[in-house]
Scaffold this active site. Structure first.
Site, PDB file in Angstrom:
ATOM      1  CG  ASP A  80      -1.917  -1.154   1.214  1.00 29.52           C
ATOM      2  OD1 ASP A  80      -1.936  -1.933   0.238  1.00 29.52           O
ATOM      3  OD2 ASP A  80      -2.638  -1.308   2.206  1.00 29.52           O
ATOM      4  CG  HIS A  84     -11.144   1.014   0.279  1.00 32.06           C
ATOM      5  ND1 HIS A  84     -11.325  -0.215   0.872  1.00 32.06           N
ATOM      6  CD2 HIS A  84     -10.062   1.569   0.890  1.00 32.06           C
ATOM      7  CE1 HIS A  84     -10.402  -0.396   1.802  1.00 32.06           C
ATOM      8  NE2 HIS A  84      -9.618   0.670   1.829  1.00 32.06           N
ATOM      9  CB  CYS A  92      -2.099  -2.845   5.252  1.00 34.72           C
ATOM     10  SG  CYS A  92      -3.780  -2.150   5.221  1.00 34.72           S
ATOM     11  CG  ASP A 152      -6.321  -0.030   1.360  1.00 29.63           C
ATOM     12  OD1 ASP A 152      -6.052  -1.220   1.573  1.00 29.63           O
ATOM     13  OD2 ASP A 152      -6.610   0.765   2.267  1.00 29.63           O
ATOM     14  CE  LYS A 195      -3.876  -4.281   1.263  1.00 30.90           C
ATOM     15  NZ  LYS A 195      -4.501  -3.289   2.109  1.00 30.90           N
TER      16      LYS A 195
END
Length: 182
Positions: free
Chosen positions: A9, A49, A128, A47, A87
């Site tokens: 990340d 989202h 993370c 990430d 993710k």
């Protein structure tokens, strides 16, 4: 014995000035770039989202798929990244661990490529990075955490130390980048 680097990340929203900026998060980039050639495989997690996510009940909106904030830090050497794991892609998914990627099975990739040693770096130590390292241990992978290539959120003072202690107690080897062999 094959070794892989997992860059967790290192995205714009987790660096200073980002929506969930980690203090000195951008400092990991030069360390990562200096070691990237020492690995058989380089893997990244992101990430990724959706705009509406229960994750944003805990955290400010960040790393929304296909936005500048979700992009890798511009100074990160991404040319060597052979696998990108996304993710936190579902509305009800936090996605802290790279093993929670929805676009590829990370555990299958490690197994198919006979990766026995995983070196973890990136952001953030206490979320993370920790989740990914602990999941790697649980998958039977010899796991190293590169301590000078991680930075914490530290919601509570000392969260970084607690995370490092937990990773160590569970079998992660803590190592600095200057100790890595070519």
């Amino acid at each position: 014995m094959k070794k892989a680097l997992l860059i967790v990340d290192v995205q714009n929203d987790f660096c200073p000035g980002g929506a969930l900026g980690v203090k000195e998060g951008d400092k990991v980039v030069s360390v990562i770039n200096s070691i990237i050639d020492k690995f058989d495989f380089v893997i990244s997690s992101q990430d990724w989202h959706p705009e509406e996510s229960i994750h944003f009940e805990k955290w400010p909106p960040h790393c929304i798929a296909n936005t500048y904030g979700a992009d890798f830090h511009p100074a990160l050497n991404t040319e060597k990244i052979g696998l990108k794991l996304q993710k936190g892609t579902a509305n009800k998914d936090d996605g802290y661990s790279a093993f929670e990627a929805t676009n590829v099975s990370f555990s299958d990739f490690l197994r198919k490529n006979n990766i026995t040693n995983l070196y973890v770096c990136g952001l953030a130590t206490d979320y993370c990075v920790k989740a990914s390292a602990l999941d790697a241990i649980n998958h039977g992978i010899h796991t190293f955490v590169i301590t000078d290539a991680i930075k914490p959120v530290n919601v509570y003072p000392g969260d970084d130390k607690k995370a490092l202690d937990e990773m160590y107690r569970n079998g992660c080897v803590l190592v600095e980048s200057n100790a890595l062999e070519a």
